[in-house]
Design an enzyme around this catalytic site. Structure first.
Site, PDB file in Angstrom:
ATOM      1  N   ASP A 221      36.300  62.603  22.243  1.00  0.00           N
ATOM      2  CA  ASP A 221      37.665  62.072  22.349  1.00  0.00           C
ATOM      3  C   ASP A 221      37.697  60.718  23.058  1.00  0.00           C
ATOM      4  OD1 ASP A 221      38.919  64.194  21.045  1.00  0.00           O
ATOM      5  OD2 ASP A 221      39.057  65.385  22.869  1.00  0.00           O
TER       6      ASP A 221
ATOM      7  N   HIS B 286      29.854  59.309  33.579  1.00  0.00           N
ATOM      8  CA  HIS B 286      31.031  60.125  33.292  1.00  0.00           C
ATOM      9  C   HIS B 286      30.783  61.608  33.543  1.00  0.00           C
ATOM     10  CE1 HIS B 286      34.951  60.728  31.172  1.00  0.00           C
ATOM     11  NE2 HIS B 286      35.113  59.488  31.584  1.00  0.00           N
TER      12      HIS B 286
ATOM     13  N   GLU C 126      42.621  69.577  16.336  1.00  0.00           N
ATOM     14  CA  GLU C 126      42.584  69.890  17.759  1.00  0.00           C
ATOM     15  C   GLU C 126      43.907  70.552  18.144  1.00  0.00           C
ATOM     16  OE1 GLU C 126      41.388  67.217  20.789  1.00  0.00           O
ATOM     17  OE2 GLU C 126      39.493  66.652  19.824  1.00  0.00           O
TER      18      GLU C 126
END
Length: 637
Positions: A248, A187, A359
């Protein structure tokens, strides 16, 4: 006779006259003048070396020596004993820190061409296996911008497979260009998980042994570095527990996030994921298997956390746990004024009794925004919400969550109502939802499935993640959100503050030097065969405009998941901590084998260490290293 001594991949031919008659070397190596003896001083030569010495000694006794030689042998008896002890003690053995498993070590001279190197990899004694025909599967990462195939893929079944591979490449030394990249879910964004013509280690092959959970006053979970966070969540929930801090997106490996930081909306309270680790097992760039913590091998422990994979490969981690809730109340509200938005965010993260997650994100010129929310959230006032128009506006969404169990629902509603009453959002934009804890934490995976179905997941992701000091955030927002960006239909823009006091100071992670700083994450996707604002080149130029503004305005911004091309940029990023970072690299990965895709250090094939200091021409002081600026640039897909 001539003697050839082999050490560190070099031969030294020693003529017979080098050793006088009373020399211990002469006593042991008294052969005809025409003969040559080759000695290879490596760990694999330990037993043959001993046997050779003693066999020759016995043979000399049987043959008989001249009175002169006997005299000299007697005089050198003590010297010979000392000499043998020193020689044998300098030959490295193969010490395994964790079990009796034998780590294979190459027995021949280091190969110098690709076919020989490939053969040497095949010959390694491993529990897992090495593959060569599927390297295209690990030639790209999530950023999907570079195509850099490795020579081989290691599929380890144990930590000793990784250690064996590292020791093998160390043994090859400067005779090969082999480097190593540990890859979880791949990733990374800029090729950080790639190793061009090197070895990629598939960390997900290392998931065994099983996830181990320990209850008590300070519960924790022991996991493989190749385990993904969603699996840890599912397993720990069976015991009513879960990790404290998250990212997240949960379909990432433990080793991957701990090598960076692991940041999400819980970081203001618990710090990033690297703050919540008790212990690590590491394979260093030298192939050593080391267990470390804050009190044991602490320098390696703090080096690896946030260390961008430069010092070692995380093979196991012990992670702090807390009681897990069953449900969450998930709330969104909108602001049209950035000052009010940021002030409320900072207020919430400063309170002792507050939300469990804070957030936010930026919305630029989005049509019919609130109606889109209705698929997952319910408006507090449906009539007022239907009258709100988002077209042509720059808006700021505050997203907060309160954890609770079903029996606590009433008191939770009272607490959230009180907290919301102290904020200055647009009243008609209050939306909320109550969902299971695991559904909230795994929310991005739901979006992933939708994007995959549309063929929009495996596309280029020119993301930019910044850490911005509180003192600069207003200036940054005013310029970037009002002038540089005109829309964000191609991906979210996250923005939220965290408390520096919750972040450990000794890790390798670099943050702004203020009590409060913001994470601002631009997360666009470049649509294939598109033009205009969804085009990859346009988005890359937009990122560069943001960075140019930060530099020109001297905002003291730091990149999170950093990527730089030049020596000056890396030194600026680390600041005063650069020398420490480079010294740690020298200590734990002196050949610069690990994580070449970060482009910080380059593995060299010369005599000098890639981290070796050289005197500056200007000052005469040791301050120049081999940097990323001399690395070849990756080939763009």
């Amino acid at each position: 006779m001539a003697i050839q001594l082999y050490s560190e991949h070099k031969y030294m031919t020693v003529p017979p006259k080098t050793f006088p008659l009373n020399s211990p070397f002469y006593l042991f190596f008294f052969f005809p003048q025409s003969s040559t003896l080759n000695l290879k001083f490596t760990s694999t030569f330990l037993i043959p070396f001993r046997l050779l010495f003693f066999a020759i000694s016995l043979n000399k006794v049987e043959m008989g020596l001249t009175s002169s030689l006997r005299f000299h042998r007697q005089n050198n008896k003590t010297f010979l004993g000392i000499f043998m002890i020193l020689v044998l003690s300098c030959i490295p053995g193969r010490t395994n820190l964790c079990s009796n498993h034998s780590v294979s070590t190459p027995k021949e001279l280091p190969p110098s061409n690709p076919s020989d190197i490939r053969s040497s990899l095949v010959s390694l004694d491993l529990e897992g296996y090495i593959s060569f025909d599927d390297v295209h599967n690990v030639a790209k990462d999530f950023g999907n911008r570079y195509q850099l195939p490795p020579l081989a893929i290691l599929h380890p079944r144990s930590v000793f497979d990784i250690s064996s591979m590292m020791k093998h490449i160390v043994h090859l030394g400067s005779t090969s260009n082999l480097t190593v990249a540990a890859r979880g879910h791949g990733h990374s964004l800029q090729g950080q998980a790639l190793a061009h013509q090197g070895v990629v280690i598939k960390m997900e092959s290392l998931r065994s042994p099983d996830i181990r959970i320990y209850k008590g006053k300070q519960p924790y979970v022991d996991v493989s570095g190749g385990e993904i966070w969603i699996n840890i969540l599912r397993e720990t929930l069976k015991y009513g527990l879960s990790p404290k801090s998250w990212t997240d997106y949960l379909h990432l490996t433990v080793g991957g996030t701990l090598s960076n930081a692991g940041i999400s909306g819980q970081a203001f309270k618990h710090g990033p994921q690297i703050n919540n680790v008790y212990q690590l097992e590491i394979v260093t760039g030298k192939g050593e298997v080391v267990t470390c913590s804050e009190k044991r091998n602490s320098e390696l422990f703090f080096s690896v956390l946030g260390g961008l994979g430069q010092f070692g490969i995380i093979t196991r981690a012990r992670i702090s746990l807390e009681p897990a809730p069953h449900m969450v109340k998930w709330i969104r509200v909108l602001y049209s004024d950035f000052s009010a938005f940021s002030r409320d965010q900072e207020y919430l993260i400063s309170k002792e009794k507050t939300f469990d997650y804070v957030e936010g994100f930026v919305i630029i010129n989005r049509t019919d925004l609130l109606n889109n929310w209705r698929s997952s959230f319910s408006p507090n006032d449906s009539t007022q919400a239907s009258r709100f128009k988002s077209d042509g506006k720059t808006l700021y969404c505050l997203e907060v969550v309160k954890y609770f169990n079903p029996e606590e629902a009433s008191s939770m509603d009272q607490e959230t109502g009180k907290l919301l009453s102290e904020l200055n959002y647009i009243p008609s934009t209050l939306f909320s939802s109550e969902v299971p804890y695991i559904e909230f934490l795994d929310r991005v995976h739901i979006a992933e499935r939708k994007l995959r179905a549309k063929g929009l997941w495996e596309v280029p992701h020119p993301w930019l993640n910044l850490l911005i000091p509180k003192s600069s955030i207003y200036q940054f927002a005013t310029e970037v959100f009002n002038n540089i960006l005109t829309s964000n239909n191609n991906g979210p823009i996250l923005i939220y503050p965290v408390n520096q006091s919750k972040w450990k100071k000794h890790t390798s992670l670099i943050t702004p030097n203020e009590d409060i700083f913001y994470l601002v994450a631009f997360l666009p996707s470049a649509v294939p065969n598109s033009s205009g604002k969804n085009d990859l080149e346009y988005l890359l130029k937009q990122n560069q405009r943001v960075m140019n503004f930060c530099a020109a305005a001297n905002l003291n911004v730091k990149q999170y998941l950093p990527h730089y091309e030049t020596q000056k940029e890396w030194k600026s990023h680390f600041g005063k901590r650069w020398e420490t970072f480079a010294q740690r690299k020298q200590a734990y990965d002196p050949l610069a084998i690990l994580a070449p895709g970060q482009r910080i250090f380059q593995k060299t094939t010369g005599k000098l260490s890639p981290i070796q200091l050289a005197k500056s021409k200007a000052t005469g002081s040791p301050q120049r290293y081999h940097y990323a600026s001399i690395l070849p640039k990756p080939r763009t897909v």
